[in-house]
Design a protein around this motif. Structure first.
Motif, PDB file in Angstrom:
ATOM      1  N   LEU A 278      63.868  24.415  18.502  1.00 39.14           N
ATOM      2  CA  LEU A 278      64.659  23.241  18.164  1.00 39.14           C
ATOM      3  C   LEU A 278      64.648  23.001  16.657  1.00 39.14           C
ATOM      4  O   LEU A 278      63.592  22.971  16.040  1.00 39.14           O
ATOM      5  CB  LEU A 278      64.053  22.025  18.867  1.00 39.14           C
ATOM      6  N   THR A 279      65.836  22.867  16.066  1.00 36.64           N
ATOM      7  CA  THR A 279      65.897  22.579  14.620  1.00 36.64           C
ATOM      8  C   THR A 279      66.958  21.524  14.350  1.00 36.64           C
ATOM      9  O   THR A 279      67.807  21.263  15.192  1.00 36.64           O
ATOM     10  CB  THR A 279      66.284  23.838  13.809  1.00 36.64           C
ATOM     11  N   HIS A 280      66.898  20.973  13.140  1.00 37.99           N
ATOM     12  CA  HIS A 280      67.889  19.988  12.683  1.00 37.99           C
ATOM     13  C   HIS A 280      68.116  18.893  13.688  1.00 37.99           C
ATOM     14  O   HIS A 280      69.243  18.529  13.990  1.00 37.99           O
ATOM     15  CB  HIS A 280      69.241  20.684  12.421  1.00 37.99           C
ATOM     16  N   SER A 281      67.040  18.379  14.229  1.00 37.28           N
ATOM     17  CA  SER A 281      67.245  17.449  15.327  1.00 37.28           C
ATOM     18  C   SER A 281      67.215  15.995  14.893  1.00 37.28           C
ATOM     19  O   SER A 281      66.549  15.616  13.934  1.00 37.28           O
ATOM     20  CB  SER A 281      66.168  17.681  16.379  1.00 37.28           C
ATOM     21  N   GLN A 282      67.982  15.229  15.646  1.00 32.48           N
ATOM     22  CA  GLN A 282      67.983  13.786  15.467  1.00 32.48           C
ATOM     23  C   GLN A 282      67.663  13.191  16.823  1.00 32.48           C
ATOM     24  O   GLN A 282      68.320  13.543  17.814  1.00 32.48           O
ATOM     25  CB  GLN A 282      69.391  13.370  15.073  1.00 32.48           C
TER      26      GLN A 282
ATOM     27  N   GLU B  92      71.249  15.041  18.573  1.00 31.89           N
ATOM     28  CA  GLU B  92      71.917  16.110  17.833  1.00 31.89           C
ATOM     29  C   GLU B  92      70.881  17.129  17.445  1.00 31.89           C
ATOM     30  O   GLU B  92      69.720  16.774  17.220  1.00 31.89           O
ATOM     31  CB  GLU B  92      72.534  15.555  16.549  1.00 31.89           C
ATOM     32  N   GLY B  93      71.299  18.374  17.354  1.00 30.04           N
ATOM     33  CA  GLY B  93      70.335  19.384  16.929  1.00 30.04           C
ATOM     34  C   GLY B  93      70.834  20.765  17.267  1.00 30.04           C
ATOM     35  O   GLY B  93      71.955  20.930  17.772  1.00 30.04           O
ATOM     36  N   GLU B  94      69.989  21.741  16.960  1.00 34.71           N
ATOM     37  CA  GLU B  94      70.324  23.120  17.286  1.00 34.71           C
ATOM     38  C   GLU B  94      69.177  23.749  18.050  1.00 34.71           C
ATOM     39  O   GLU B  94      68.011  23.509  17.744  1.00 34.71           O
ATOM     40  CB  GLU B  94      70.523  23.930  15.991  1.00 34.71           C
TER      41      GLU B  94
ATOM     42  N   VAL C  54      67.146  13.988  22.310  1.00 42.18           N
ATOM     43  CA  VAL C  54      67.624  14.685  21.115  1.00 42.18           C
ATOM     44  C   VAL C  54      69.139  14.565  21.132  1.00 42.18           C
ATOM     45  O   VAL C  54      69.814  15.228  21.926  1.00 42.18           O
ATOM     46  CB  VAL C  54      67.200  16.171  21.115  1.00 42.18           C
TER      47      VAL C  54
END
Lengths: 116, 143
Positions: free
Chosen positions: A24-28, A96-98, A94
């Motif tokens: 999980l990256t760039h998560s909000q 938003e995220g990748e 989560v």
């Protein structure tokens, strides 16, 4: 995407041998209040890949109260611990995220839903 | 919750805004949805406190019904963008936070192996639109 869902997802890229867990990256994240159901939590913990849950929860800063390992019986009696697990699994969203396949690096986007 | 109450609550689920024939998108009607879910719970106890998977969720009437009947958690799998948009709108119409949506093809589910879900529900496509055998694929995916 809840962490319960993250714990069940693996990459379905062709040829991947072990596509779990997805990174999980760039998560909000957002936290919601979900009704606590201790029976459900106790039922579900034996199905989880526990270390993957602890890892991602700690990464997001929501892993407080989660035991490093599950007891042999895979049942938890302590209500505070159950609530911590409930919180991490169901109340953290989560939004938003990748998610990245650990073998191919292919990314899946989360935007309210987990997208393939 | 009585079956009639459930049926009445499910009347507010909006149908598909852009139904696609080749995906056999038709909404499950509230009466049928309520009957099916009520039977699943009263005869088998398979919704309350359970981890439920809805394959081919469409507008979400079955998923929403499961939350109303006390499911522990519901995961809805749907392939079509427009249906997902309807699903998201319907869920927020009911002000629910218990449903997780995964956009995926049912024949290539992105779940790790093992018995993750207690119950799988679906009203799948029947295979009448150049997609013969799709109903069996749904069942195989469920198993």
């Amino acid at each position: 995407m809840k962490l319960l869902t993250h714990n069940m997802m693996k990459s379905h890229c062709k040829g991947v041998i072990n596509g779990f867990p997805l990174k999980l990256t760039h998560s909000q994240i957002e936290t919601k209040e979900i009704e606590f159901n201790p029976d459900f939590i106790n039922r579900i913990i034996s199905r989880l890949e526990w270390s993957a849950l602890v890892e991602v929860a700690n990464q997001l800063g929501v892993g407080e109260g989660l035991p490093e390992m599950l007891p042999e019986s895979q049942q938890i009696d302590d209500e505070d611990t159950l609530k911590a697990i409930h919180h991490a699994l169901l109340e953290v969203d989560v939004i938003e995220g990748e998610l990245e396949c650990p073998e191919t690096g292919r990314k899946f986007i989360i935007n309210k839903v987990f997208l393939i | 919750m009585k079956k009639r109450q459930l049926e009445s609550l499910l009347q507010d689920v909006e149908p598909f805004s852009r139904p696609k024939m080749d995906l056999e998108q038709y909404p499950t009607d509230p009466h049928l949805a309520a009957s099916v879910l009520f039977t699943i719970q009263s005869s088998f106890g398979d919704i309350e406190d359970r981890n439920v998977l809805d394959l081919g969720a469409g507008c979400g009437i079955l998923s929403i019904g499961c939350v109303l009947m006390g499911a522990g958690s519901v995961t809805s799998v749907e392939i079509d963008n427009d249906a997902i948009s309807d699903l998201v709108d319907n869920i927020s119409g009911y002000d629910m936070d218990d449903i997780s949506i995964v956009q995926a093809d049912v024949t290539h589910l992105p779940f790790r192996s093992g018995r993750l879900f207690d119950t799988v529900i679906m009203n799948p496509p029947f295979g009448t639109k150049n997609n013969e055998g799709i109903d069996i694929e749904f069942i195989e995916a469920a198993l």
